[in-house]
Design a protein around this motif. Structure first.
Motif: not given
Ligand SMILES: Nc1ncnc2c1ncn2[C@@H]1O[C@H](COP(=O)(O)OP(=O)(O)OP(=O)(O)O)[C@@H](O)[C@H]1O
Ligand SMILES: [Mg+2]
Length: 495
Positions: A127-128, A130-131, A134, A155, A220-221, A224-225
């Motif tokens: 997951r991280i 992908h962020k 981004l 991150y 979005s961040l 996800a967080r």
């Protein structure tokens, strides 16, 4: 302030070839990498000599003390993050899957705890990653922003630490892993929330990126967080249940979700608002009558802190506007505030009605982080007034840790981040940075209340709307999904 950050591999490569004076093509308005940011835009009142020390570091190729963004970063990123982690897809899990860990039972066994630990470790790396990606796809000037680069660094730090974490094989390994997770939740990574928002405000002020795109990235961040924290907290919770001898996770949703009484949470929010108003004006000032009607007996499962935050922020807007109107019009007493609680099988609704004259802003900017440029400037300067926050970068924290440990750092005094656990109400362990945000003094308007609340409401299958009638008042309607109804929805798809 600005520190250069090599993020996009493409840009990094371009720049490698052509040296510093290259002009990058990007969608942002000012995308010349050779251009020194106009620091006077941040603070028209500060003299250039005060700002000079910050300017020099922006001219370096890499952030001075960065552990990750250095000469090797491009290759590291390409060969590890891109090759091995971006090719994996995050698993969108539902809340009941999360609580039961894929074997369809609520029984807590050793194997289940170990499996859960493994899942958390692998899922978080993916997951991280992908962020991070981004952030890498944003225009250079955006991610090069001081605050966004703090988030990026943090991150990457999480990515590296999770990636290198040895496989969890035994229950003892999981014990260690739980301590590791707790550390991650409470160390400098928890400054990401204010940094994200300050980054968005600076983008707005400096016209670095179209506001709707910045809003999209920040939302979005944030989503996800929430998901990542939920996954971590759930694991910590079942680990501690197992350790305390529990054989079953009694609730479908584990125990980070608790049964909340709508009425009691509203009374709590009211008390907090009244205190803010008294602090802002004086003790003994007339307060609005507070009326609650509708389904007063409503109790539902929710994350207590999220509910506290949502009701607190929204009620605060109504209280502040009501008091302003009371003083402006010289009324005999402040107009009342009425909250109506409505519920059905699928969702819960809170309608907060005030008679404070309506919202004076344009519908379009009201929902944006930073609102208008003018308001973003004010909000940013308020962020900078929050004690301890303005000078803190991750590097400062790391270096200070070497010198004397994090406790000697002013960061512990920041009002956004009450680092000491003793500041927190017992049992509310989730999302501490959010609590800090809620408890900021009313002097510091940050201009982010409604947008933050909307992100959280939408996260929980709800929404947030405002209906304002100029000259009369505002209805703020918060809808939250019934989590017991949505337990099989892939809630944690917000990856
Ligand atoms: N109930 C209301 N009545 C009148 N105006 C409102 C109401 N709710 C919001 N507003 C207006 O909308 C603006 C934006 O609200 P929002 O909560 O997003 O930010 P803020 O209150 O300015 O700052 P923050 O909540 O971050 O401290 C407010 O400044 C206020 O002018
Ligand atoms: Mg507000």
């Amino acid at each position: 302030m600005g520190k250069l950050l090599y993020t996009s591999p493409v840009r990094s490569a371009q720049r490698k070839c052509a040296g510093k004076s290259i002009r990058f093509e990007s969608t942002s308005h000012h995308s010349h990498i050779s251009q020194i940011p106009d620091f006077s835009k941040y603070s028209p009142t500060k003299s250039i000599s005060e700002l000079a020390p910050y300017v020099s570091s922006t001219l370096c190729a890499y952030p001075l003390q960065s552990k990750y963004v250095n000469q090797q970063h491009y290759y590291q990123n390409k060969n590890i993050l891109e090759k091995h982690y971006l090719t994996r897809k995050p698993h969108p899990v539902s809340l009941s899957q999360l609580a039961q860990y894929f074997d369809d039972s609520t029984t807590l066994t050793k194997q289940k705890i170990i499996n859960s630990g493994r899942f958390v470790q692998q899922e978080l790396v993916t997951r991280i990653a992908h962020k991070i990606h981004l952030l890498q796809t944003l225009p250079f000037n955006v991610v090069n922003n001081f605050h966004f680069s703090q988030v990026y660094e943090s991150y990457y730090n999480i990515f590296e630490r999770f990636r290198r974490y040895p496989t969890i094989k035994t229950i003892e390994d999981n014990e260690k892993f739980a301590r590791f997770l707790q550390g991650i939740l409470s160390d400098f990574n928890s400054l990401n929330l204010p940094h994200l928002i300050m980054g968005a405000l600076e983008c707005r002020i400096l016209d670095l990126h179209p506001p709707e795109k910045v809003d999209e990235v920040v939302s979005s961040l944030l989503r996800a967080r929430i998901s990542r924290r939920l996954i971590v907290e759930e694991h910590l919770s079942i680990t501690s249940n197992f350790n305390s001898g529990k054989k079953k996770n009694t609730l479908v949703l584990g125990d980070i979700f608790q049964e909340c009484s709508a009425y009691e949470f509203l009374l709590g929010a009211k008390a907090m608002c009244e205190k803010f108003i008294q602090d802002m004006y004086f003790h003994g000032i007339a307060l609005p009558e507070f009326v609650v009607d509708g389904n007063l007996g409503l109790k539902f499962y929710f994350l207590p802190l999220h509910l506290k935050y949502l009701l607190g922020e929204l009620l605060r807007n109504s209280y502040e506007a009501t008091m302003k109107e009371y003083i402006r019009l010289g009324l005999e007493k402040p107009e009342p505030i009425t909250v109506t609680i409505v519920s059905n099988e699928q969702s819960f609704l809170f309608r907060i009605s005030d008679r404070a004259g309506g919202i004076p802003h344009d519908e379009k900017t009201l929902w944006s982080f930073g609102k208008s440029k003018e308001m973003a400037r004010k909000s940013l300067s308020n962020f900078h007034k929050l004690p301890g926050l303005q000078t803190i970068s991750l590097y400062d924290y790391m270096y200070d840790k070497k010198a004397g440990g994090p406790t000697s750092h002013p960061y512990k005094f920041t009002s956004l981040e009450p680092i000491s656990a003793s500041n927190l109400p017992k049992g509310h362990k989730f999302e501490k940075p959010l609590l800090g945000l809620l408890e900021r003094s009313s002097r510091y308007k940050l201009g982010i209340g409604l947008d933050m609340c909307r992100v959280y409401a939408e996260y929980w299958n709800g929404d947030l709307t405002v209906h304002s009638i100029k000259g009369h008042g505002t209805d703020t309607v918060l809808k939250l999904g019934n989590l017991m109804y949505h337990t099989d929805k892939l809630q944690l798809d917000k990856v």
